[in-house]
Design a protein around this motif. Structure first.
Motif, PDB file in Angstrom:
ATOM      1  N   GLN A   1       0.753  -1.214  -0.219  1.00  0.00           N
ATOM      2  CA  GLN A   1      -0.089  -0.050   0.032  1.00  0.00           C
ATOM      3  C   GLN A   1       0.987   1.270  -0.047  1.00  0.00           C
ATOM      4  N   TYR A   2       1.956   1.215   0.578  1.00  0.00           N
ATOM      5  CA  TYR A   2       2.810   2.259   0.797  1.00  0.00           C
ATOM      6  C   TYR A   2       4.298   1.659   0.453  1.00  0.00           C
ATOM      7  N   ALA A   3       4.980   2.356  -0.191  1.00  0.00           N
ATOM      8  CA  ALA A   3       6.480   2.098  -0.727  1.00  0.00           C
ATOM      9  C   ALA A   3       7.293   2.342   0.483  1.00  0.00           C
ATOM     10  N   PRO A   4       8.490   1.276   0.585  1.00  0.00           N
ATOM     11  CA  PRO A   4       9.341   1.385   1.716  1.00  0.00           C
ATOM     12  C   PRO A   4       9.878   2.878   2.116  1.00  0.00           C
ATOM     13  N   TRP A   5      10.023   3.630   1.167  1.00  0.00           N
ATOM     14  CA  TRP A   5      10.451   4.928   1.363  1.00  0.00           C
ATOM     15  C   TRP A   5       9.455   6.003   1.640  1.00  0.00           C
ATOM     16  N   TYR A   6       8.475   5.566   1.729  1.00  0.00           N
ATOM     17  CA  TYR A   6       7.306   6.603   2.113  1.00  0.00           C
ATOM     18  C   TYR A   6       7.435   7.001   3.441  1.00  0.00           C
TER      19      TYR A   6
ATOM     20  N   ARG B   1       7.362   8.369   6.938  1.00  0.00           N
ATOM     21  CA  ARG B   1       6.685   7.789   8.324  1.00  0.00           C
ATOM     22  C   ARG B   1       7.147   8.564   9.471  1.00  0.00           C
ATOM     23  N   GLU B   2       6.199   8.754  10.361  1.00  0.00           N
ATOM     24  CA  GLU B   2       6.469   9.546  11.524  1.00  0.00           C
ATOM     25  C   GLU B   2       7.295   8.342  12.451  1.00  0.00           C
ATOM     26  N   PRO B   3       8.409   8.874  13.161  1.00  0.00           N
ATOM     27  CA  PRO B   3       9.112   7.910  14.085  1.00  0.00           C
ATOM     28  C   PRO B   3       8.037   7.755  15.242  1.00  0.00           C
ATOM     29  N   ARG B   4       8.269   6.415  16.125  1.00  0.00           N
ATOM     30  CA  ARG B   4       7.234   6.078  17.047  1.00  0.00           C
ATOM     31  C   ARG B   4       7.381   6.972  18.117  1.00  0.00           C
ATOM     32  N   GLY B   5       8.580   7.412  18.606  1.00  0.00           N
ATOM     33  CA  GLY B   5       9.131   8.323  19.370  1.00  0.00           C
ATOM     34  C   GLY B   5       8.084   9.683  19.461  1.00  0.00           C
TER      35      GLY B   5
ATOM     36  N   ILE C   1      -1.445   5.147  18.269  1.00  0.00           N
ATOM     37  CA  ILE C   1      -0.379   5.634  17.778  1.00  0.00           C
ATOM     38  C   ILE C   1      -0.547   5.449  15.928  1.00  0.00           C
ATOM     39  N   ARG C   2      -1.237   4.568  15.580  1.00  0.00           N
ATOM     40  CA  ARG C   2      -1.689   4.164  14.329  1.00  0.00           C
ATOM     41  C   ARG C   2      -2.627   4.799  13.678  1.00  0.00           C
ATOM     42  N   LEU C   3      -3.503   5.425  14.321  1.00  0.00           N
ATOM     43  CA  LEU C   3      -4.540   5.986  13.614  1.00  0.00           C
ATOM     44  C   LEU C   3      -4.399   6.922  12.536  1.00  0.00           C
TER      45      LEU C   3
END
Length: 405
Positions: A111-116, A118-122, A233-235
């Motif tokens: 659904q999303y490319a690996p380079w999309y 993403r917000e760091p979890r922290g 976190i995932r919403l």
């Protein structure tokens, strides 16, 4: 053995391999357990926690079939599985495994490319007010202080999910604006959902109800408050896990919030996520939890597709059920008399030291240094009496005054 369409048994040529695997597993069980060589095979499986090879191989095959639901749309195995699901014909082992699973969602890992980006979890944890080392009491106090800073014109949705012991799941939410509760709903999802999935669906349903409500034109921000940290976190993040479609719908809704119909002086705002400590006596969260439990207990409408997380649980449960059914068929009479009716994956007896474990298994099976055992196998050189002078019996070690020392 497999069956032809006419019902005739045909060999699937795995019997010889199962026999070899059985020897390996039983050898390992005898190495793990302090038992005599004549100990029955069902006891070795039960006391070691090992599964018979056929049950274990079926479990591996079923879990591999579950992973088909996470293949990309162009994968040949996924296309083959979809074709089998459409015609419903059990013409191969692959088809039987595919049709053995309930209808469920399909995850697209591409659904999303690996380079999309993403917000760091922290960063996500800081954004939603995650505990990050705080106690529940501290987090609850901080949330209630933060809640008082939210403008009264903003809409605040508290959502929650619940799952009953029988597997039925449900969700619920309440909505507040100007310190007044104007929304409340209980949602039933039936079987095939985990608490994680129910939490995500309840948050989406609450946000949809809030954006459709007429007073949304007065609100700048929409606050979604829930006590499931992982869902929070995932919403607003790209998802390639369970309930992927729900998370994608929520992201679409978040993008539509600034474009809603609103008053000229109302800012566009955004949808904000906030984590709430669960069971911390926060009234609004307790109200959402009650609504979720009511939803789980109610009758679901149309059958829902199972989530990917629920599908994994189903596959593991099938393996445990097969092991339990097998044990009920082959359990020795001595175990039946002791009402040992379960065959757990991790027997609690394994936590005993080796000497005590050997005494327990020998007493249960009668296969040990006992008078009856030696007489049964005609051991002429065996000592039939204990040092205290009594005959060796399965439970004698418990009453022997020498052993008690």
């Amino acid at each position: 053995m497999a069956q032809k369409p006419g019902g005739q048994d045909i060999s699937n040529r795995v019997g010889e391999h199962l026999e070899k695997l059985t020897k390996v597993i039983l050898t390992g069980a005898r190495a793990v357990l302090p038992v005599f060589r004549t100990t029955p095979k069902p006891v070795l499986y039960r006391e070691s926690g090992f599964s018979p090879p056929e049950i274990e191989l079926d479990r591996i095959a079923l879990l591999a079939t579950v992973r088909l639901r996470r293949l990309d749309p162009y994968h040949p195995l996924r296309r083959r599985a979809e074709q089998i699901a459409s015609n419903g014909r059990q013409i191969s082992r692959f088809a039987r495994c595919t049709l053995a699973l309930p209808n469920s969602e399909q995850i697209n890992p591409l659904q999303y490319a690996p380079w999309y980006p993403r917000e760091p979890r922290g960063n996500a944890q800081a954004r939603i007010g995650a505990p990050m080392g705080r106690t529940k009491e501290q987090a609850a106090a901080n949330f209630m202080a933060f809640q008082r800073t939210i403008p009264s014109s903003d809409i605040v949705i508290f959502s929650d999910g619940s799952r009953l012991a029988d597997g039925r799941a449900g969700g619920g939410y309440i909505g507040l604006q100007a310190h007044h509760q104007f929304l409340r709903s209980s949602l039933s999802y039936g079987h095939g959902k985990e608490v994680f999935d129910a939490e995500a669906e309840a948050a989406l349903a609450g946000a949809q109800a809030a954006i459709a409500y007429p007073t949304a034109q007065f609100a700048t921000n929409l606050w979604i408050c829930l006590d499931n940290l992982e869902v929070a976190i995932r919403l607003l993040s790209p998802s390639t896990g369970s309930s992927q479609e729900i998370f994608e719908s929520f992201r679409t809704l978040a993008a539509a919030w600034p474009l809603r119909k609103r008053l000229p002086h109302t800012k566009s705002g955004s949808i904000q996520i906030r984590w709430v400590p669960g069971h911390a006596k926060i009234p609004e969260n307790e109200a959402a939890d009650l609504a979720a439990k009511e939803g789980a207990a109610s009758i679901p409408p149309d059958p829902h597709k199972s989530s990917y997380a629920s599908l994994k649980r189903y596959a593991k449960t099938q393996s445990l059920s097969a092991a339990q059914s097998q044990w009920e068929k082959v359990a020795p009479q001595s175990y039946q008399d002791l009402e040992i009716t379960t065959s757990p994956k991790r027997p609690g007896e394994l936590q005993l030291n080796r000497l005590d474990l050997g005494h327990v298994i020998a007493a249960r099976t009668g296969h040990g240094d006992f008078t009856d055992y030696h007489e049964r196998f005609n051991h002429d050189d065996a000592y039939l009496l204990c040092r205290c002078g009594a005959r060796k019996a399965p439970l004698h070690f418990f009453f022997c005054h020498i052993a008690k020392r």
